[in-house]
Write a protein that holds these residues in place. Structure first.
Motif, short mmCIF file in Angstrom:
data_model
loop_
_atom_site.label_atom_id
_atom_site.label_comp_id
_atom_site.label_asym_id
_atom_site.label_seq_id
_atom_site.Cartn_x
_atom_site.Cartn_y
_atom_site.Cartn_z
N LEU A 81 2.26 3.50 1.41
CA LEU A 81 1.97 3.25 0.00
C LEU A 81 0.88 2.20 -0.18
CD1 LEU A 81 5.62 3.21 -1.41
CD2 LEU A 81 3.97 5.10 -1.45
N THR A 82 0.60 1.41 0.86
CA THR A 82 -0.45 0.39 0.73
C THR A 82 -1.84 0.95 1.01
OG1 THR A 82 -0.43 -0.33 3.06
CG2 THR A 82 1.24 -1.29 1.59
N LEU A 83 -1.92 2.18 1.50
CA LEU A 83 -3.20 2.82 1.77
C LEU A 83 -3.66 3.60 0.55
CD1 LEU A 83 -2.48 4.14 5.39
CD2 LEU A 83 -3.68 2.04 4.74
N PRO A 84 -4.94 3.87 0.41
CA PRO A 84 -5.44 4.59 -0.77
C PRO A 84 -4.69 5.90 -1.00
CG PRO A 84 -7.27 3.75 0.52
CD PRO A 84 -6.04 3.49 1.32
N ARG A 85 -4.38 6.15 -2.27
CA ARG A 85 -3.68 7.39 -2.63
C ARG A 85 -4.54 8.30 -3.49
NH1 ARG A 85 1.83 5.00 -4.86
NH2 ARG A 85 0.58 3.09 -5.03
N GLN A 86 -5.74 7.84 -3.81
CA GLN A 86 -6.69 8.67 -4.54
C GLN A 86 -7.98 8.78 -3.73
OE1 GLN A 86 -7.21 6.98 -8.46
NE2 GLN A 86 -5.55 8.24 -9.31
#
Length: 554
Positions: free
Chosen positions: A33-38
């Motif tokens: 969840l701390t990595l880019p999700r978009q």
């Protein structure tokens, strides 16, 4: 009896604990969840891979044959990362090396070399499947150096991958690159080995150049990469492993990145000093056929690859690199040329930084004439462990003198003097690598005549205990393109090279014979060849072996 230690030293324990905690955190759902999700909207720019792949390797990949690091996994109906590599009968080092090459995706350039819609579809399919299968962290696929090489490969092949691709694939590729780059930005500098750190940072630099806002996120990526590359080099521009192939691999990375950075921005030339340092040493190790010498695990490298890299580098600097030195003290080699002849002599000690197993063969040499390689070292198998690795790292796999089946001491001293006069050159060298085990000193004198057609040598063993004779073997491994035949009274060997040139080798002081040998210099594949061997027993000391290699007029 004293008790065995029950715990690791505090510093080592702390390092292992930190690594274990890091793995637990990176592998948790929360970390994802701390990595880019978009996904970013687009790539700002993309590099062009300047190095050609091999269509023949693409043919094997089409068949589902994934051959890396001396191992081959045949997986025609499933992605190779699901093929169960751990079940193979191989040592852990080789399995890890195979996985690193697989997940590094350098082989995408082979599909690009093949070209065509089918190659594009298979490339995209494998990249897409990897993204779906490895979207979350895993220890092998997400190791920082592996991510670095993968991002370098993906971005270098992006023009090929994205041509006529649908929007969904482009979105997934952008998002995956952004997520992997974000992880690299946190972990790349934790790699203690400079080569591994450089591998990781290289991918981060490409991502910083390609992704929107990349320069702001990772402003120190390029300066840190330069520092890591500099840490891999010796004072004379050689590689710390003393392996010509490792130097060539780094040189290609430097040249390719500079080619990208300066495209449209001629003022961005920060890598020129590195290129200028390495290029003369690459020429130092280049034989007349255009390939590299086989020292410390190196290979010849594909035909024309070195010349292509040097030409691209010189186009970037708009000039010529310096000439190769005659002596390379930091790297520990001597280079003697006469007309079309080249003699390379290893005068250094094994490097602690060598990948796998350091080669221990003091005063080993290679000799070529024009495009003909005559005397060679055996090279190294792609598999990093096992009996082959042990055998190829020792004196018996090199053109030097060995004693029994022993290896020289891990730390030894080499002393040498070099003389040149009227085009003739000779080197007097000695090493004490046999002193600790046998009390023996190996002295080697090599002479190369000014016309390049006359190579002579003397090998002497001194010291030791006369009442404890030791078996010695002096070896001259021949390139597979050379045909040899023993003639006369058994002290003469006739050689015929690939070009049809004849040479005569003569020896005295030991029993001369022809034996089978092996050669791993071309792609790490085993090729059968021959070797000239002089053997005997060091009972009466000193032992003096004389030999000469002369071109037959014709």
């Amino acid at each position: 009896m004293p008790e065995a230690p029950t715990s690791l030293p505090p510093a080592r324990f702390a390092t292992r604990l930190a690594a274990r905690l890091g793995e637990m955190w990176h592998g948790s759902p929360l970390y994802g969840l701390t990595l880019p999700r978009q996904a970013p909207l687009e790539f700002l720019s993309l590099p062009t891979d300047p190095w050609p792949g091999l269509a023949a390797r693409a043919d094997r990949l089409f068949q589902g044959r994934f051959a890396f690091a001396g191992l081959e996994v045949v997986s025609p109906h499933a992605a190779p990362w699901d093929a169960g590599i751990d079940s193979l009968n191989a040592d852990p080092q080789s399995i890890a090396a195979w996985a690193a090459e697989l997940h590094g995706f350098v082989w995408l350039r082979d599909f690009a070399a093949q070209g065509g819609e089918m190659a594009q579809r298979m490339s995209r399919s494998l990249v897409q499947h990897w993204i779906e299968r490895h979207h979350a962290w895993s220890p092998r696929a997400w190791a920082a150096p592996v991510i670095g090489r993968r991002l370098t490969s993906w971005l270098g092949a992006a023009h090929f991958l994205l041509k006529d691709a649908d929007a969904a694939f482009g979105h997934d590729l952008l998002l995956s690159v952004a997520r992997q780059a974000a992880h690299l930005g946190r972990t790349a500098l934790r790699e203690s080995d400079p080569a591994a750190r450089a591998e990781a940072l290289l991918g981060l630099v490409y991502a910083a150049e390609s992704l929107p806002g990349g320069h702001d996120k990772w402003p120190q990526a390029l300066p840190n990469l330069i520092l890591a590359w500099e840490a891999c080099l010796l004072g004379d521009g050689g590689h710390v492993t003393r392996c010509p192939s490792r130097l060539f691999a780094q040189f290609r990375d430097v040249v390719a990145l500079q080619h990208y950075l300066s495209a449209g921005h001629p003022e961005r030339m920060s890598l020129l000093p590195l290129m200028d340092r390495m290029a003369p040493m690459l020429r130092f190790f280049r034989h007349g056929d255009g390939g590299l010498a086989l020292f410390h695990g190196g290979e010849e490298e594909p035909g024309g690859a070195l010349e292509h890299a040097l030409l691209l580098s010189e186009a970037l600097i708009q000039g010529k690199h310096g000439k190769p030195p005659a002596s390379s003290a930091a790297s520990g080699f001597e280079r003697v040329t006469a007309k079309r002849a080249l003699l390379l002599l290893d005068t250094g000690a094994p490097s602690a930084s060598a990948m796998g197993r350091p080669h221990a063969a003091p005063l080993a040499f290679e000799f070529s004439h024009g495009k003909d390689r005559l005397i060679v070292n055996c090279g190294a198998a792609r598999r990093l462990g096992g009996d082959w690795a042990e055998a190829l790292a020792g004196p018996a796999a090199h053109a030097t003198l060995g004693i029994e089946h022993a290896r020289p001491a891990p730390h030894f001293t080499v002393r040498l003097q070099r003389h040149e006069q009227d085009g003739h050159a000779w080197i007097d060298a000695e090493h004490d690598g046999w002193q600790q085990a046998f009390g023996l000193l190996h002295r080697r004198r090599l002479y190369l005549g000014g016309n390049g057609d006359d190579l002579r040598g003397e090998d002497m063993l001194e010291g030791g205990a006369p009442d404890r004779p030791r078996a010695f073997t002096l070896r001259f491994h021949l390139h597979p393109s050379v045909h040899a035949s023993l003639i006369g009274t058994g002290d003469t060997v006739l050689l015929k090279t690939q070009s049809g040139t004849g040479w005569r080798w003569r020896g005295q002081g030991g029993l001369v014979r022809l034996e089978d040998s092996v050669y791993f210099g071309q792609g790490g594949e085993l090729r059968r060849t021959q070797q000239i061997v002089m053997g005997g027993s060091a009972a009466g000391l000193p032992v003096l072996l004389k030999w000469a290699l002369a071109k037959i007029p014709g």
